[in-house]
Every structure is written in structure tokens, then in C-alpha cells.
Design a protein around this motif. Structure first.
Motif, short mmCIF file in Angstrom:
data_model
loop_
_atom_site.label_atom_id
_atom_site.label_comp_id
_atom_site.label_asym_id
_atom_site.label_seq_id
_atom_site.Cartn_x
_atom_site.Cartn_y
_atom_site.Cartn_z
N PHE A 8 -2.27 7.27 -30.83
CA PHE A 8 -0.99 7.51 -30.34
C PHE A 8 -0.88 7.88 -28.85
CE2 PHE A 8 2.80 10.00 -29.03
CZ PHE A 8 3.67 8.87 -29.16
N TYR A 9 -1.54 9.01 -28.46
CA TYR A 9 -1.78 9.32 -27.03
C TYR A 9 -2.48 8.33 -26.03
CZ TYR A 9 0.78 13.58 -28.23
OH TYR A 9 1.68 14.35 -28.57
N TRP A 10 -3.77 7.62 -26.65
CA TRP A 10 -4.35 6.83 -25.73
C TRP A 10 -3.53 5.63 -25.18
CZ3 TRP A 10 -7.78 6.61 -22.33
CH2 TRP A 10 -8.24 5.35 -22.04
N GLU A 11 -3.10 5.20 -26.51
CA GLU A 11 -2.03 3.83 -26.35
C GLU A 11 -0.94 4.22 -25.38
OE1 GLU A 11 -2.54 0.91 -27.19
OE2 GLU A 11 -4.62 1.55 -28.21
N TRP A 12 -0.53 5.49 -25.56
CA TRP A 12 0.81 5.70 -24.69
C TRP A 12 0.10 6.06 -23.16
CZ3 TRP A 12 3.88 10.93 -24.88
CH2 TRP A 12 4.91 11.19 -24.17
N TYR A 13 -0.95 6.43 -22.97
CA TYR A 13 -1.67 6.32 -21.83
C TYR A 13 -1.76 5.13 -21.04
CZ TYR A 13 -4.93 7.87 -18.04
OH TYR A 13 -5.55 8.20 -16.90
N LYS A 14 -2.38 4.30 -21.95
CA LYS A 14 -2.57 2.87 -21.37
C LYS A 14 -1.40 2.35 -21.14
CE LYS A 14 -4.90 1.11 -24.71
NZ LYS A 14 -5.66 0.57 -25.54
N HIS A 15 -0.24 2.38 -21.71
CA HIS A 15 1.05 2.06 -21.48
C HIS A 15 1.56 2.51 -20.25
CE1 HIS A 15 5.11 0.68 -22.12
NE2 HIS A 15 5.76 1.80 -21.73
N GLU A 16 1.58 3.70 -19.83
CA GLU A 16 2.02 4.48 -18.63
C GLU A 16 1.17 3.83 -17.25
OE1 GLU A 16 4.65 6.32 -18.21
OE2 GLU A 16 4.94 6.25 -20.33
N GLU A 17 -0.13 3.64 -17.57
CA GLU A 17 -1.05 2.98 -16.65
C GLU A 17 -0.55 1.90 -16.33
OE1 GLU A 17 -3.58 4.09 -14.82
OE2 GLU A 17 -2.95 6.09 -15.36
N ASN A 18 -0.18 0.86 -17.39
CA ASN A 18 0.31 -0.58 -17.06
C ASN A 18 1.71 -0.51 -16.48
OD1 ASN A 18 -0.84 -2.72 -17.54
ND2 ASN A 18 0.09 -2.97 -19.69
N LEU A 19 2.64 0.42 -16.62
CA LEU A 19 3.79 0.73 -16.04
C LEU A 19 3.65 1.12 -14.36
CD1 LEU A 19 6.05 2.84 -18.60
CD2 LEU A 19 6.43 0.23 -17.67
N THR A 20 2.76 1.90 -14.33
CA THR A 20 2.43 2.41 -12.87
C THR A 20 1.91 1.16 -12.08
OG1 THR A 20 1.85 4.46 -13.71
CG2 THR A 20 0.96 3.93 -11.39
N THR A 21 1.04 0.59 -12.76
CA THR A 21 0.44 -0.71 -12.01
C THR A 21 1.66 -1.88 -11.75
OG1 THR A 21 -1.73 -0.58 -13.06
CG2 THR A 21 -1.19 -2.76 -12.13
N ASN A 22 2.56 -1.85 -12.59
CA ASN A 22 3.59 -3.11 -12.55
C ASN A 22 4.57 -2.36 -11.43
OD1 ASN A 22 2.35 -4.77 -14.36
ND2 ASN A 22 3.58 -4.10 -16.24
N ARG A 23 4.77 -1.40 -11.69
CA ARG A 23 5.79 -0.72 -10.61
C ARG A 23 5.11 -0.76 -9.20
NH1 ARG A 23 5.96 4.60 -12.35
NH2 ARG A 23 7.47 3.98 -13.89
N GLY A 24 4.03 -0.61 -9.03
CA GLY A 24 3.25 -0.69 -7.80
C GLY A 24 3.34 -1.93 -7.22
N SER A 25 3.21 -3.01 -8.15
CA SER A 25 3.19 -4.49 -7.71
C SER A 25 4.60 -4.88 -7.05
CB SER A 25 2.73 -5.53 -8.78
OG SER A 25 1.27 -5.17 -9.07
N PHE A 26 5.50 -4.41 -8.00
CA PHE A 26 6.98 -4.50 -7.81
C PHE A 26 7.27 -4.09 -6.50
CE2 PHE A 26 11.25 -3.26 -7.72
CZ PHE A 26 11.94 -4.51 -7.81
N PHE A 27 7.00 -2.90 -6.08
CA PHE A 27 7.35 -2.34 -4.71
C PHE A 27 6.45 -2.91 -3.79
CE2 PHE A 27 8.71 1.43 -6.96
CZ PHE A 27 9.95 1.54 -6.44
N LEU A 28 5.35 -3.33 -3.91
CA LEU A 28 4.29 -4.08 -2.97
C LEU A 28 4.83 -5.43 -2.61
CD1 LEU A 28 0.63 -3.42 -3.66
CD2 LEU A 28 2.07 -2.56 -1.74
N VAL A 29 5.51 -6.08 -3.49
CA VAL A 29 6.05 -7.36 -3.55
C VAL A 29 7.25 -7.36 -2.38
CG1 VAL A 29 7.28 -9.31 -4.44
CG2 VAL A 29 5.26 -8.61 -5.10
N GLY A 30 8.22 -6.27 -2.72
CA GLY A 30 9.37 -6.06 -2.08
C GLY A 30 9.07 -5.62 -0.58
N GLN A 31 8.35 -4.79 -0.41
CA GLN A 31 8.03 -4.20 0.98
C GLN A 31 7.37 -5.56 1.67
OE1 GLN A 31 8.73 -1.72 2.49
NE2 GLN A 31 9.02 -0.05 1.20
N SER A 32 6.48 -6.32 1.08
CA SER A 32 5.94 -7.57 1.79
C SER A 32 7.26 -8.55 2.05
CB SER A 32 5.05 -8.37 0.96
OG SER A 32 4.08 -7.59 0.40
N MET A 33 8.04 -8.68 1.26
CA MET A 33 9.29 -9.58 1.72
C MET A 33 10.05 -8.92 2.81
SD MET A 33 10.79 -10.98 -1.69
CE MET A 33 11.03 -9.81 -2.66
#
Length: 129
Positions: A8-33
Motif C-alpha cells: 500500500f505505501y509503496w503504491e501510494w508513494y509511486k502515485h505521489e511521485e506521479n502527481l509531482t511529475t504531472n504537476r511539474g509538467s503542468f506548471f512548466l507548460v504554463g510558464q512556457s506559454m
């Protein structure tokens, strides 16, 4: 054999890493625009000076928001999750943190260092405008 808590904790950790990566990508695209809009305004007529300031201020506040979201995520979820995961799997801490300072971890780069650098770029563009 792994217990259900370990999984459970390993899957949750992977999910949080995914969220962090996706959030970072979203902000980078916004800043690029925003940077692209700023560049287009700078290349255009001189009458767009008010819009240039708006782009700089907006870009700066988006960077601050990015840092705030990173701090809230780190304090609210990530620290407790990592502590719990390390309790269930002590090898993870040994493998992932050996010889790496806080500033060299991917979460730190995406949530703190990169937005601060981008905020500094917006400030310098605002001053030069």
C-alpha cells in the motif's frame, strides 16, 4: 514476502511521485506559454508595455503558487508518507538517499528550485521592461 501495508505505501508513494511529475509538467507548460506571450509582446509594438507588466507579474505569481503547492504537498503528505514507507521498507531510504542532498532530489528540483529560478527570471524581465 511483502505485507499489504508494504504494498500500500509503496503504491501510494509511486502515485505521489506521479502527481509531482504531472504537476511539474503542468506548471512548466504554463510558464512556457507565459514566456512565449511575453516574447511575442516584446517583439511587437511599444503599446503593449502594460501587457508586458501583466505577463511578468502573472508569471511571478504562478511561480510563487508552484512553490506554495510544493511546500504544502511536502509538509502535508510527502514527509509522513516517506517516513511510513521507510518504516516498512528500510532499504528504500538507504538506496534513494545515499549521497544525495535535499537539493539534488527530483521532488526538490521540480517543487522548489525550478520555480524559484523561474520567479527570478520573471523579476529580471520585469525590471528590464
Amino acid at each position: 514476502m511483502a505485507t499489504p501495508d508494504d504494498t500500500f505505501y509503496w503504491e501510494w508513494y509511486k502515485h505521489e511521485e506521479n502527481l509531482t511529475t504531472n504537476r511539474g509538467s503542468f506548471f512548466l507548460v504554463g510558464q512556457s506559454m507565459l514566456f512565449a506571450g511575453y516574447a511575442q509582446l516584446r517583439a511587437g509594438t511599444a503599446s503593449a508595455s502594460c501587457a508586458i507588466y501583466v505577463f511578468c507579474v502573472l508569471g511571478f505569481f504562478v511561480s510563487l503558487l508552484w512553490v506554495l503547492v510544493g511546500v504544502m504537498h511536502n509538509q502535508g503528505i510527502r514527509k509522513r508518507l516517506v517516513d511510513e514507507l521507510n518504516r516498512h521498507e528500510p532499504r528504500r531510504a538507504d538506496l534513494t538517499q545515499r549521497g544525495r542532498t535535499f537539493f539534488l532530489r527530483s521532488f526538490s528540483v521540480m517543487a522548489f528550485i525550478l520555480p524559484v529560478i523561474i520567479a527570478a527570471a520573471w523579476v529580471s524581465l520585469l525590471v528590464s521592461a
